[in-house]
Design an enzyme around this catalytic site. Structure first.
Site, short mmCIF file in Angstrom:
data_model
loop_
_atom_site.label_atom_id
_atom_site.label_comp_id
_atom_site.label_asym_id
_atom_site.label_seq_id
_atom_site.Cartn_x
_atom_site.Cartn_y
_atom_site.Cartn_z
CD GLU A 270 -2.55 2.26 1.67
OE1 GLU A 270 -1.64 3.55 0.86
OE2 GLU A 270 -2.43 2.36 3.31
CD GLU B 200 2.93 10.50 -1.04
OE1 GLU B 200 4.28 9.93 -0.97
OE2 GLU B 200 1.98 9.66 -0.69
#
Ligand code: ADP
Length: 488
Positions: free
Chosen positions: A260, A391
């Site tokens: 994840e 990010e």
């Protein structure tokens, strides 16, 4: 103004938890965990490495292959998970304070979001323990064929620092329900609550060796998990760059892997939406947890006709956001987790200004102690700017403008990430069409960050592999065995 004296939680566990015992690292080494709000040392924690991981794997292997865990009825495994959930709920205030101290998140968030989700996740999977079953299979010939769903074995679990307890629950819940045993490494920035949870698991009766926790650094303790031949599967949450290393290192032993990873999630606001609500939730969807969420809505696409109005509303919310001591219940935003994250975010804020985006709020450090960053809002961001592609993992929102639906879909999908997305509109057909077209593992419509233990979560593209939560989250912890019996 009266000053509030806030009591600090006690740190009770700082060693490796192996085979039901608390042990110093074999090397005797320790590392410091730092309070990000004050930059002071909270505790010295055992620095586990290959030798400690090896010991933990032996313990987990033996618990998997013999002893009370192997022979325990599935329903009783579920009962232990329920007991752990109850115990965490009972100690909720203390655990929330410890999480807040180690991570820097506001205690009000830890109490209202992290902890209830932890309890819910453990209860959800507790209920699954006795509902994992195979099928009978009508094959050709005079045979009785059936499948069994068996635990995958010893699992290595490596988690990040942004939701330390919640990530522990997301990993432990399905693994324990399935009957696996665990070697976990919490993040070096935030080891304390995971260690505390291990102690609670011991107290509620999990047999020795079922859960092992080895704190330490990524390439050493984490790397030893990934390379160890006695581990059958690795579940990892963190950066895609780390996942790439793990995938290569796990190749030798062909471990099962689930990941994840990060995101640069598009949050799309149409002119026909409830703009007040969209602004409020866009603010929440980005600044919640100091912007340290893999699914943060960091690319906010706003229809040009309402962009100015929308930016004004978010700016107002940012100005009212209260930064300060995370242990103060009035605090909305705490510090970033550490100096590295703080420096990285400040660098991106500089880059955004150099790239020519319009900085509407924030941009500076808050105070002179702790890793606090003001809620920062960039308007007039374009797709090629680094603040729109990378990010940032901090309280930095980029607003991009759109006026054409087809371009919007292409632009929203033009990223190697694919974790989450959101759409704000009152047009139900537009919402569903866009939900179909967005290449992301989760799409929220007229809401943001709605999590539930029953709803699968994970990434398309380089945001992940496999899913956590829900029934899907159980599958990576289970192997299918086919048994064929001749009836001749
Ligand atoms: P973040 O930037 O959020 O810290 P990382 O991917 O670096 O993300 O870290 C997430 C988790 O992965 C942490 O527990 C960290 O210690 C661990 N980790 C980092 N590098 C490695 C590695 N090479 N092998 C295994 N685990 C690692």
């Amino acid at each position: 103004m009266a000053t509030v004296t806030l009591s600090k939680p006690e740190v009770k566990q700082t060693e490796c938890f192996i085979d039901g015992k608390w042990l110093p690292a074999a090397s005797g080494k320790t590392f410091q965990t730092i309070n990000p709000a004050t930059e002071e040392v909270i505790a010295e924690v055992a620095e586990g490495d290959a030798e400690d991981i090896d010991l933990a794997v032996k313990s987990a292997r033996s618990a998997f292959e013999s002893g009370p865990w192997k022979n325990m009825d599935a329903r009783d495994r579920g009962r232990l998970l329920y007991k752990l959930a109850d115990r965490i709920e009972q100690d909720l205030d203390e655990l929330a304070a410890l999480e807040s101290l180690d991570n820097g998140k506001p205690i009000s968030d830890a109490k209202a979001a992290d902890l209830p989700l932890v309890v819910d996740c453990l209860r959800y999977y507790a209920g699954y323990a006795d509902k994992i079953h195979g099928q009978t299979v009508p094959i050709r010939g005079n045979y009785f064929c059936y499948t069994r769903k068996e635990p995958v074995g010893v699992v290595g679990q490596i988690i990040p620092w942004n939701f330390p307890m919640l990530m522990t629950a997301w990993k432990w819940g399905p693994a324990l329900a399935a009957g696996c045993t665990i070697v976990m490494k919490p993040a070096e920035q935030t080891p304390l609550t995971c260690l505390r949870m291990a102690q609670l698991a011991k107290e509620v009766g999990f047999p020795d060796g079922v859960i092992n926790v080895v704190p330490g650094y990524g390439p050493t303790a984490g790397g030893s998990i990934v390379k160890h031949r006695g581990i059958d599967k690795v579940a990892f949450t963190g950066e895609h760059l780390t996942a790439q290393i793990i995938m290569k290192e796990a190749a030798d032993s062909l471990k099962r892997l689930t990941f994840e990873l990060g995101g640069k999630s598009p949050n799309i606001v149409f002119a026909d939406s409830d703009i007040d609500l969209a602004a409020e939730k866009a603010h929440f969807g980005l600044y919640f947890n100091q912007g340290q969420c893999c699914c943060a809505g960091s690319r906010v696409f706003v229809e040009e006709s309402i962009r100015e109005e929308f930016v004004e509303k978010v700016a107002k919310l940012n100005e009212h956001r209260k930064l300060g001591d995370p242990l103060d219940p009035q605090t909305d935003q705490g510090p970033q987790v550490d100096q590295n994250q703080f420096d990285k975010i400040m660098k991106y804020i500089d880059i955004g200004q150099q790239e020519g985006a319009n900085m509407v709020t924030g941009g500076k450090r808050h105070g002179d102690k702790g890793y606090f960053v003001e809620p920062t809002l960039f308007d007039q961001v374009t797709d090629d700017m680094k603040i729109a592609t990378d990010e940032i993992f901090g309280p930095v929102m980029s607003v991009l403008s759109f006026d054409n639906y087809q371009d919007l879909v292409e632009r929203a999908n033009n990223t190697f990430y694919g974790l989450a997305a959101a759409v704000w509109t009152r047009d139900i057909a537009k919402a569903h069409n866009l939900a179909n077209e967005l290449r992301a593992g989760t799409v929220w419509v007229n809401c943001y960050d709605v999590f539930d233990a029953a709803a699968p979560f994970g990434g398309f593209k380089m945001s992940g592999m496999g899913r956590e939560l829900g029934e899907e989250g159980l599958k990576p912890y289970v192997e299918t065995k086919t048994v064929t019996v001749s009836l001749g």
